[in-house]
Design an enzyme around this catalytic site. Structure first.
Site, PDB file in Angstrom:
ATOM      1  N   HIS A  53      81.195 -29.740  16.064  1.00 26.40           N
ATOM      2  CA  HIS A  53      79.145 -28.806  15.153  1.00 26.40           C
ATOM      3  C   HIS A  53      78.898 -27.965  16.000  1.00 26.40           C
ATOM      4  O   HIS A  53      78.730 -28.436  17.477  1.00 26.40           O
ATOM      5  CB  HIS A  53      78.680 -29.971  14.779  1.00 26.40           C
ATOM      6  CG  HIS A  53      77.608 -29.331  14.525  1.00 26.40           C
ATOM      7  ND1 HIS A  53      76.126 -30.037  14.666  1.00 26.40           N
ATOM      8  CD2 HIS A  53      77.231 -29.095  13.028  1.00 26.40           C
ATOM      9  CE1 HIS A  53      74.890 -29.403  13.766  1.00 26.40           C
ATOM     10  NE2 HIS A  53      75.400 -28.840  12.701  1.00 26.40           N
ATOM     11  N   HIS A  95      72.691 -20.869  15.438  1.00 26.59           N
ATOM     12  CA  HIS A  95      72.588 -21.673  14.778  1.00 26.59           C
ATOM     13  C   HIS A  95      71.066 -20.925  13.706  1.00 26.59           C
ATOM     14  O   HIS A  95      70.969 -20.397  12.366  1.00 26.59           O
ATOM     15  CB  HIS A  95      72.402 -22.931  14.731  1.00 26.59           C
ATOM     16  CG  HIS A  95      71.848 -24.047  13.578  1.00 26.59           C
ATOM     17  ND1 HIS A  95      70.469 -23.585  13.392  1.00 26.59           N
ATOM     18  CD2 HIS A  95      72.457 -24.779  12.254  1.00 26.59           C
ATOM     19  CE1 HIS A  95      70.753 -24.803  12.433  1.00 26.59           C
ATOM     20  NE2 HIS A  95      71.403 -25.483  11.694  1.00 26.59           N
TER      21      HIS A  95
END
Length: 738
Positions: A53, A95
């Site tokens: 991730h 992100h």
């Protein structure tokens, strides 16, 4: 890619003691797989994916080449990129929609708040330091090489992973906020084509935006798409219908980890959708989701998940049970053949001397293992831990030994049953509420599974093979509350009908050996109880309580047989044993743990399953087992045995009953009923009058459990019925007789 977590083929045999009344029904040798083939709680892919991730973002600054390098070194299967678009139309890996959190944009461009990515050109973003923030936030993980890490373009990220991953590490990309960036999808496909990865089997594209995914599907029909979900996105929706719809364009779904429960998995896997939950970082959570059969997991800690997918590990928690003042049975299950090491100590840090035992987990018992710990001290809290020897992943538990013989110590017991019936499957709130009470032990009073009911573990019931039965136990162990309770305190487990099939009579049911075998595999049951499959035994809590656990299934005559002197539920030997235990007990309380009730008619007309024949319903019903219970009742009355409590579940409502069996105006014994924890909820009816019951409390249509407390200093026993959230619905103090 990591190996499948589905265990291989093993040659198993059913071996049961000839002393058991159903031994002649034992099945012949057969070749079987340890996993239930029909279960939806197992991966639909041959390889379970480790998805780094934002890179190995627990170890380095997210979305930098340094974090991607760490992920590759840790053998992640995929590196994930979140995509944003710059002012001049370049895709970058980041992100957030702003640069503020993970770069020094505030310092370098102080007048450009709120520092949105779309307001900066690629050249401006290239000047930023995207790594120093990590060193400041996590000084224990700081590295000089993180200083000055830049924000990578998508081109750079792809090329870096291709080069350092030797073409074996997959790419996983999310279109973040595609509504903010018109043309993002076209740009993404263009870059994938340029880098010759668009047709890669190791490519996934993901998004929370269905519109973005459908656009990508149009642009690249063969690409694998993952629909991401938050809880809010699924609120009020039928997941079975939702996933059927989503399967039209997606290959899988990426839910927030807390959404993943058995029904969720069933709905996804029935529609051939991969399940990749996010973001799962602790090894406990990683293992828990693997036990639910997910097909991959997003994690900041790819090394922790790689270990679980590469080596056998403790897959369904641990448990302790059948605890005495000097011994306990420890239980664990691995996901493959392994040596399992148990350690036990009075010190939670395990620095003090402790006992170590190693047991081999084999396919024959679905890799479930038990170890008896002897030589323990009475009235002592013990801590234990278990791990597969090849793995560093350890699961911890604790229990308290019973007080020494003849001592009077307080006691708190929780009890309940009926889990997994009529579509009521994990999660169960009641176990969390039980665990919060820190009980001395848990009495699981039967129907610990519903082998004959449809659930994600067995979509085509009833359970027939031992793999079906095992799958049911594993399904309930996916419940975090149950695992927490089992790891926190000792458990005494009873079987009832649904461990085999509804209202069954042991000797006459061909599936009894299979159901019994699975029950004994999945609970920490002592040799004293499992020997000759008798299951009945007495456990003492000092001189405060003697608990007599009955086997109400293994010795009974058929339910349809007319009641009479020769009809039995317990069998002659167990009946005489019970009388002896009641008579010889000098404990304050005699607690009889029975899986069926006394005066609540159960089963069907002309095939009563409990002791009562239900003559208030049908006065001509010849069945039931009242003749046998009368022997028990008369014995208690005639011998003047005091403070007897029968404890059960089974009937799916809560009730507390007192009995004046000889009609002398004095209470002779009590019956305490709780439940269900997870099964159909019904309301109480009229009691069978045979033994003169008087209801002190009755309530139905709610999930509930019982609490039984004894305080020797006040000479009182307290009974509580609590709902699934822990709220008390009934509380009563019984003054104990001397």
């Amino acid at each position: 890619m990591k190996k499948s977590l589905v265990a291989g083929i093993a040659c198993l045999s059913l071996s049961l003691s000839s002393a058991a009344p159903w031994a002649v029904l034992a099945a012949p040798h057969q070749t079987v797989a340890t996993d239930n083939g029909q279960s939806t709680l197992q991966p639909i892919t041959s390889d379970v994916a480790v998805i780094a991730h934002r890179g190995a973002s627990a170890y380095g600054p997210e979305h930098t080449l340094a974090a991607y390098k760490e992920a590759i070194k840790m053998k992640a299967d995929y590196v994930e990129f979140d995509l944003q678009m710059t002012k001049d139309g370049q895709l970058i890996a980041m992100h957030d929609e702003t640069l503020a959190r993970t770069t020094n944009a505030k310092e370098l461009y102080p007048d450009r708040a709120p520092w949105r990515v779309k307001d900066f050109t690629m050249d401006e973003i290239k000047r930023l330091d995207a790594g120093s923030w990590f060193n400041a936030a996590y000084p224990e993980l700081a590295k000089k090489e993180y200083i000055g890490q830049h924000v990578p373009t998508l081109d750079e990220a792809i090329q870096f992973v291709k080069k350092h991953g030797n073409g074996k590490v997959g790419l996983y990309m999310e279109t973040k906020a595609p509504d903010v960036y018109p043309g993002m999808e076209e740009k993404l496909i263009e870059i994938l084509q340029k880098n010759k990865v668009l047709d890669s089997k190791n490519l996934f594209l993901e998004s929370f935006s269905e519109d973005s995914l459908r656009k990508l599907k149009t642009l690249a029909p063969n690409v694998k798409l993952i629909q991401l979900y938050t809880g809010a996105m699924l609120k009020g929706k039928d997941v079975y219908q939702e996933f059927k719809r989503v399967a039209d364009y997606a290959s899988g779904i990426g839910p927030s980890k807390e959404l993943v429960v058995p029904k969720f998995m069933e709905a996804a896997h029935q529609n051939q959708l991969l399940v990749h939950p996010w973001t799962v970082n602790s090894q406990d959570d990683l293992a828990s989701l693997l036990s639910l059969g997910v097909d991959g997991e997003f994690t900041n800690n790819p090394d922790k998940m790689v270990e679980l997918t590469d080596k056998p590990f403790i897959s369904h928690g641990v448990a302790s049970g059948d605890v005495t003042d000097t011994s306990a049975i420890l239980w664990a299950r691995t996901n493959d053949a392994a040596n399992v090491q148990f350690e036990i100590s009075t010190d939670s840090s395990f620095k003090e001397p402790f006992i170590v035992k190693t047991v081999h987990a084999e396919a024959e018992n679905d890799f479930a293992v038990k170890a008896k710990m002897d030589g323990l001290k009475p009235d002592t809290t013990y801590f234990y831990r278990a791990h597969a020897v090849s793995s560093s992943y350890t699961v911890n538990g604790s229990f308290k030994t019973a007080p020494a013989e003849n001592s009077l110590k307080p006691l708190t017991m929780v009890w309940g049953g009926d889990t997994g019936g009529q579509g009521e499957i994990p999660p169960y709130n009641s176990f969390k509420a039980m665990s919060a009470l820190n009980p001395d032990f848990f009495l699981f009073s039967g129907d610990t599974i519903y082998a004959d009911n449809k659930t994600p573990a067995v979509p085509n019931p009833p359970s027939q093979s031992v793999q079906d039965f095992w799958a049911k136990y594993k399904e309930n162990r996916t419940d975090a509350g149950l695992r927490s309770l089992l790891q926190k305190t000792a458990t005494f487990s009873i079987w009832d009908d649904h461990e085999v099939t509804n209202d069954f009579s042991g000797p006459s049911q061909p599936l009894t050996p299979t159901g019994l075998r699975a029950f004994e595999d999945y609970w920490p049951i002592s040799n004293e109880r499992s020997s000759a499959d008798k299951l009945y035994h007495t456990y003492s809590w000092g001189n405060t309580l003697d608990m007599m656990i009955l086997n109400n299934r293994g010795y009974r005559a058929p339910n349809t047989q007319a009641d009479g002197a020769d009809k039995t539920m317990l069998g002659g030997e167990q009946l005489e044993w019970l009388k002896k235990q009641l008579l010889e007990s000098d404990a304050k309380i005699k607690l009889v743990a029975t899986s069926v009730p006394i005066s609540v008619p159960t089963g069907k007309a002309n095939a009563r399953d409990g002791w009562a024949n239900g003559n208030q319903v049908n006065p001509n019903d010849p069945t039931g087992y009242e003749n046998e219970f009368k022997k028990i009742s008369d014995f208690i009355v005639e011998k003047g045995i005091k403070n007897v409590f029968f404890v059960t579940t089974d009937v799916h409502f809560a009730q507390v009953i007192k009995y004046d069996a000889n009609h002398d105006g004095k209470t002779d014994y009590h019956e305490l009923i709780s439940g269900p924890i997870g099964a159909v909820k019904i309301n109480p009816g009229t009691l069978d009058p045979t033994f003169s019951p008087e209801s002190m409390y009755a309530e139905g249509n709610f999930f509930n459990f019982g609490v039984f407390k004894v305080d020797p200093t006040t000479n009182k026993a307290t009974v509580e019925i609590r709902d699934e959230n822990g709220k008390i619905h009934f509380n009563y103090d019984f003054q104990l007789e001397d």
